[in-house]
Write a protein that holds these residues in place. Structure first.
Motif, PDB file in Angstrom:
ATOM      1  N   ILE A 193     -19.995 -14.717  13.459  1.00 50.05           N
ATOM      2  CA  ILE A 193     -20.970 -13.661  13.173  1.00 50.05           C
ATOM      3  C   ILE A 193     -20.445 -12.277  13.575  1.00 50.05           C
ATOM      4  CG2 ILE A 193     -23.259 -12.746  13.743  1.00 50.05           C
ATOM      5  CD1 ILE A 193     -24.178 -15.656  14.139  1.00 50.05           C
ATOM      6  N   TYR A 194     -20.056 -12.154  14.830  1.00 53.35           N
ATOM      7  CA  TYR A 194     -19.637 -10.830  15.301  1.00 53.35           C
ATOM      8  C   TYR A 194     -18.253 -10.443  14.789  1.00 53.35           C
ATOM      9  CZ  TYR A 194     -23.885 -11.106  17.954  1.00 53.35           C
ATOM     10  OH  TYR A 194     -25.216 -11.220  18.283  1.00 53.35           O
ATOM     11  N   ALA A 195     -17.458 -11.419  14.391  1.00 52.36           N
ATOM     12  CA  ALA A 195     -16.181 -11.097  13.746  1.00 52.36           C
ATOM     13  C   ALA A 195     -16.461 -10.354  12.439  1.00 52.36           C
ATOM     14  CB  ALA A 195     -15.371 -12.375  13.493  1.00 52.36           C
ATOM     15  N   ASP A 196     -17.369 -10.892  11.636  1.00 51.66           N
ATOM     16  CA  ASP A 196     -17.697 -10.249  10.362  1.00 51.66           C
ATOM     17  C   ASP A 196     -18.331  -8.877  10.576  1.00 51.66           C
ATOM     18  OD1 ASP A 196     -16.658 -12.341   8.995  1.00 51.66           O
ATOM     19  OD2 ASP A 196     -18.520 -12.992   8.046  1.00 51.66           O
ATOM     20  N   GLU A 197     -19.221  -8.781  11.557  1.00 51.20           N
ATOM     21  CA  GLU A 197     -19.871  -7.506  11.845  1.00 51.20           C
ATOM     22  C   GLU A 197     -18.851  -6.449  12.270  1.00 51.20           C
ATOM     23  OE1 GLU A 197     -23.028  -8.357  10.319  1.00 51.20           O
ATOM     24  OE2 GLU A 197     -23.461  -6.680  11.663  1.00 51.20           O
ATOM     25  N   ALA A 198     -17.928  -6.843  13.134  1.00 46.86           N
ATOM     26  CA  ALA A 198     -16.937  -5.888  13.643  1.00 46.86           C
ATOM     27  C   ALA A 198     -15.950  -5.476  12.561  1.00 46.86           C
ATOM     28  CB  ALA A 198     -16.209  -6.489  14.843  1.00 46.86           C
ATOM     29  N   LEU A 199     -15.555  -6.423  11.704  1.00 45.33           N
ATOM     30  CA  LEU A 199     -14.635  -6.093  10.620  1.00 45.33           C
ATOM     31  C   LEU A 199     -15.314  -5.135   9.636  1.00 45.33           C
ATOM     32  CD1 LEU A 199     -13.021  -9.621  10.076  1.00 45.33           C
ATOM     33  CD2 LEU A 199     -11.815  -7.547  10.803  1.00 45.33           C
ATOM     34  N   TRP A 200     -16.569  -5.380   9.369  1.00 49.35           N
ATOM     35  CA  TRP A 200     -17.317  -4.495   8.468  1.00 49.35           C
ATOM     36  C   TRP A 200     -17.417  -3.086   9.060  1.00 49.35           C
ATOM     37  CZ3 TRP A 200     -21.901  -1.757   9.235  1.00 49.35           C
ATOM     38  CH2 TRP A 200     -22.466  -1.174   8.081  1.00 49.35           C
ATOM     39  N   LEU A 201     -17.772  -3.032  10.338  1.00 49.17           N
ATOM     40  CA  LEU A 201     -17.953  -1.738  10.995  1.00 49.17           C
ATOM     41  C   LEU A 201     -16.647  -0.944  11.038  1.00 49.17           C
ATOM     42  CD1 LEU A 201     -20.170  -0.120  12.400  1.00 49.17           C
ATOM     43  CD2 LEU A 201     -19.496  -1.170  14.561  1.00 49.17           C
ATOM     44  N   SER A 202     -15.533  -1.646  11.193  1.00 47.34           N
ATOM     45  CA  SER A 202     -14.254  -0.936  11.293  1.00 47.34           C
ATOM     46  C   SER A 202     -13.571  -0.807   9.936  1.00 47.34           C
ATOM     47  CB  SER A 202     -13.339  -1.626  12.310  1.00 47.34           C
ATOM     48  OG  SER A 202     -13.222  -2.994  12.017  1.00 47.34           O
ATOM     49  N   GLY A 203     -14.183  -1.330   8.880  1.00 44.43           N
ATOM     50  CA  GLY A 203     -13.626  -1.173   7.541  1.00 44.43           C
ATOM     51  C   GLY A 203     -12.336  -1.925   7.316  1.00 44.43           C
ATOM     52  N   LEU A 204     -12.213  -3.084   7.943  1.00 39.33           N
ATOM     53  CA  LEU A 204     -10.996  -3.875   7.790  1.00 39.33           C
ATOM     54  C   LEU A 204     -11.310  -5.214   7.116  1.00 39.33           C
ATOM     55  CD1 LEU A 204      -9.534  -3.118  11.330  1.00 39.33           C
ATOM     56  CD2 LEU A 204      -8.527  -2.403   9.141  1.00 39.33           C
ATOM     57  N   HIS A 205     -10.396  -5.662   6.278  1.00 40.11           N
ATOM     58  CA  HIS A 205     -10.582  -6.914   5.540  1.00 40.11           C
ATOM     59  C   HIS A 205     -10.172  -8.104   6.398  1.00 40.11           C
ATOM     60  CE1 HIS A 205      -9.878 -10.011   2.436  1.00 40.11           C
ATOM     61  NE2 HIS A 205     -10.754  -9.328   1.726  1.00 40.11           N
ATOM     62  N   PHE A 206     -10.897  -9.231   6.235  1.00 39.76           N
ATOM     63  CA  PHE A 206     -10.640 -10.383   7.114  1.00 39.76           C
ATOM     64  C   PHE A 206      -9.248 -10.982   6.947  1.00 39.76           C
ATOM     65  CE2 PHE A 206     -10.943 -13.763   4.011  1.00 39.76           C
ATOM     66  CZ  PHE A 206     -11.816 -13.281   3.031  1.00 39.76           C
ATOM     67  N   GLN A 232     -25.613  -6.361   9.837  1.00 37.89           N
ATOM     68  CA  GLN A 232     -25.376  -5.494   8.680  1.00 37.89           C
ATOM     69  C   GLN A 232     -24.619  -6.217   7.568  1.00 37.89           C
ATOM     70  OE1 GLN A 232     -26.233  -2.227   8.544  1.00 37.89           O
ATOM     71  NE2 GLN A 232     -26.865  -1.862  10.651  1.00 37.89           N
ATOM     72  N   CYS A 233     -23.896  -7.265   7.935  1.00 38.94           N
ATOM     73  CA  CYS A 233     -22.966  -7.855   6.988  1.00 38.94           C
ATOM     74  C   CYS A 233     -23.067  -9.387   6.955  1.00 38.94           C
ATOM     75  CB  CYS A 233     -21.546  -7.424   7.374  1.00 38.94           C
ATOM     76  SG  CYS A 233     -20.274  -8.008   6.268  1.00 38.94           S
ATOM     77  N   TYR A 234     -23.018 -10.000   8.125  1.00 47.57           N
ATOM     78  CA  TYR A 234     -23.043 -11.461   8.177  1.00 47.57           C
ATOM     79  C   TYR A 234     -24.334 -12.009   7.566  1.00 47.57           C
ATOM     80  CZ  TYR A 234     -22.977 -16.237   9.800  1.00 47.57           C
ATOM     81  OH  TYR A 234     -23.015 -17.605   9.845  1.00 47.57           O
ATOM     82  N   GLY A 235     -24.188 -12.942   6.657  1.00 49.95           N
ATOM     83  CA  GLY A 235     -25.354 -13.565   6.042  1.00 49.95           C
ATOM     84  C   GLY A 235     -26.057 -12.715   5.002  1.00 49.95           C
ATOM     85  N   PHE A 286     -18.254 -12.805   5.270  1.00 50.37           N
ATOM     86  CA  PHE A 286     -19.045 -11.828   4.534  1.00 50.37           C
ATOM     87  C   PHE A 286     -18.358 -10.478   4.654  1.00 50.37           C
ATOM     88  CE2 PHE A 286     -21.820 -15.258   5.758  1.00 50.37           C
ATOM     89  CZ  PHE A 286     -22.603 -15.469   4.633  1.00 50.37           C
ATOM     90  N   TRP A 287     -18.284  -9.743   3.536  1.00 48.23           N
ATOM     91  CA  TRP A 287     -17.565  -8.467   3.547  1.00 48.23           C
ATOM     92  C   TRP A 287     -18.002  -7.569   2.395  1.00 48.23           C
ATOM     93  CZ3 TRP A 287     -13.481  -7.770  -0.303  1.00 48.23           C
ATOM     94  CH2 TRP A 287     -13.329  -8.890  -1.132  1.00 48.23           C
ATOM     95  N   CYS A 288     -17.767  -6.272   2.590  1.00 48.68           N
ATOM     96  CA  CYS A 288     -18.107  -5.295   1.557  1.00 48.68           C
ATOM     97  C   CYS A 288     -16.827  -4.905   0.826  1.00 48.68           C
ATOM     98  CB  CYS A 288     -18.726  -4.047   2.185  1.00 48.68           C
ATOM     99  SG  CYS A 288     -18.885  -2.681   0.994  1.00 48.68           S
ATOM    100  N   PRO A 289     -16.780  -5.132  -0.494  1.00 53.39           N
ATOM    101  CA  PRO A 289     -15.548  -4.875  -1.246  1.00 53.39           C
ATOM    102  C   PRO A 289     -15.147  -3.398  -1.255  1.00 53.39           C
ATOM    103  CG  PRO A 289     -17.275  -5.808  -2.678  1.00 53.39           C
ATOM    104  CD  PRO A 289     -17.851  -5.720  -1.303  1.00 53.39           C
ATOM    105  N   ARG A 290     -16.084  -2.502  -0.974  1.00 55.57           N
ATOM    106  CA  ARG A 290     -15.760  -1.077  -0.999  1.00 55.57           C
ATOM    107  C   ARG A 290     -15.333  -0.593   0.392  1.00 55.57           C
ATOM    108  NH1 ARG A 290     -19.121   3.654  -1.013  1.00 55.57           N
ATOM    109  NH2 ARG A 290     -18.148   5.388  -2.141  1.00 55.57           N
ATOM    110  N   CYS A 291     -16.075  -0.993   1.419  1.00 56.09           N
ATOM    111  CA  CYS A 291     -15.731  -0.583   2.790  1.00 56.09           C
ATOM    112  C   CYS A 291     -14.504  -1.317   3.324  1.00 56.09           C
ATOM    113  CB  CYS A 291     -16.892  -0.879   3.741  1.00 56.09           C
ATOM    114  SG  CYS A 291     -18.403  -0.007   3.372  1.00 56.09           S
ATOM    115  N   GLN A 292     -14.348  -2.545   2.862  1.00 59.37           N
ATOM    116  CA  GLN A 292     -13.259  -3.384   3.372  1.00 59.37           C
ATOM    117  C   GLN A 292     -12.394  -3.864   2.212  1.00 59.37           C
ATOM    118  OE1 GLN A 292     -16.702  -5.623   5.182  1.00 59.37           O
ATOM    119  NE2 GLN A 292     -15.073  -6.320   6.537  1.00 59.37           N
TER     120      GLN A 292
END
Length: 303
Positions: free
Chosen positions: A191-204, A257-260, A289-295
């Motif tokens: 959960i927090y891995a996805d949240e942190a990656l989203w917040l920092s704009g990095l792809h998994f 914001q992102c997970y789920g 879970f990820w945003c294709p534009r932010c990440q």
DNA sequence: AGATAGTCCTGTGGGC
DNA sequence: TGCCCACAGGACTATC
């Protein structure tokens, strides 16, 4: 699924309700919760019974309660080590409280009600064990042997971006895979891995060996930030969480914001007038879970 | 060394 | 309605 913030909430609750009290009796209702305690059920019971509980400590998702005894004996330097796994709960309850369906272990505590510390675990991925404390770089000065293999967590002052940067560059792996590796940095789950990656704009799937100092700093800040936010949301009224700290209550979900959020609009994109939908991609036998534009997905050569 | 698969569990839910 | 089976997932182990 308890991750670091949920475990910290449990730790605070145990500190409030159980620290300083003596274990008058120990009941093991299901020995499968002692799978990691190599010395067996009887030894677990005899070691714990009569011991006094110290101030609970935590590293990542591991929680432990140092044990002491008035007559200095073999219990000195040991701790009750607890991992919640997928579905573990620690409850402090009155002796007459109805027995939970998945109650695994009961500690009867001295003095007053609520006089029971109960370990409840539906799926039995978690457990308890008695573990010797060994000196280590931890705010408390020691960690249990059973948790000595994991790295420090993002809320420990010892963790620095420079240290994480060097560790990531040494590695040849995907960024989220590294984030979930408890030996590098502990306490981060799906959960927090996805949240942190989203917040920092990095792809998994970003390759760890191509990460920059600035990106690492951004990532570490993001990890700390999402965990502090979850802690702030759940830590203020942890009494209520005693009823259900297994993560299925949705208590911490409000701030996600992102997970789920598959198919929902990315909040950050929405703020700039764009509409991007959060995507879900199977990854490591679970979901990312990820945003294709932010990440943006790394291009060839950046993988 | 990194990646993958299997193991531990039980409740849930989809499919028929 | 009811049965069956896949699925979920944190940490650990074995294997490639």
């Amino acid at each position: 699924m308890p991750e670091l913030p949920e475990v910290e909430v449990v730790r605070r609750g145990v500190e409030t309700w159980a620290a300083g009290r003596t274990v008058l009796g120990t009941e093991v209702h299901d020995p499968r919760s002692l799978r990691r305690h190599a010395e067996g059920t009887e030894q677990f019971i005899s070691t714990l019974t009569g011991a006094q509980l110290g101030t609970p400590q935590r590293r990542g998702k591991f929680l432990w309660i140092p044990l002491s005894s008035p007559e200095a004996d073999q219990r000195a330097g040991a701790a009750l080590l607890i991992h919640l796994g997928m579905s573990g709960q620690v409850l402090i309850e009155d002796s007459e409280a109805p027995r939970e369906k998945h109650l695994k272990i009961t500690l009867r505590l001295s003095a007053q009600e609520p006089a029971q510390l109960r370990f409840v675990d539906q799926r039995i991925f978690g457990g308890m064990q008695i573990s010797a404390l060994v000196p280590a770089e931890h705010p408390s000065g020691a960690v249990p042997e059973g948790a000595a293999h994991i790295g420090p967590d993002p809320l420990e002052p010892a963790v620095t971006a420079e240290q994480l940067f060097r560790a990531l560059r040494r590695r040849r792996s995907g960024l989220k895979r590294a984030l979930l590796d408890q030996q590098l940095l502990s306490g981060v789950g799906n959960i927090y891995a996805d949240e942190a990656l989203w917040l920092s704009g990095l792809h998994f799937a970003r390759r760890t060996e191509t990460i920059t100092r600035a990106e690492t700093a951004r990532l570490l800040s993001a990890v700390s930030e999402v965990m502090e936010a979850a802690l702030a949301a759940g830590g203020t009224s942890f009494d209520a969480l005693y009823v259900n700290v297994n993560g299925t209550s949705g208590y911490f979900d409000r701030s996600l914001q992102c997970y789920g959020q598959e198919g929902k609009a990315c909040d950050r994109c929405a703020q700039t007038g764009a509409e991007t939908l959060i995507r879900r991609t199977p990854f490591m036998g679970r979901s990312s879970f990820w945003c294709p534009r932010c990440q943006p997905r790394p291009r060839q050569g950046r993988w």
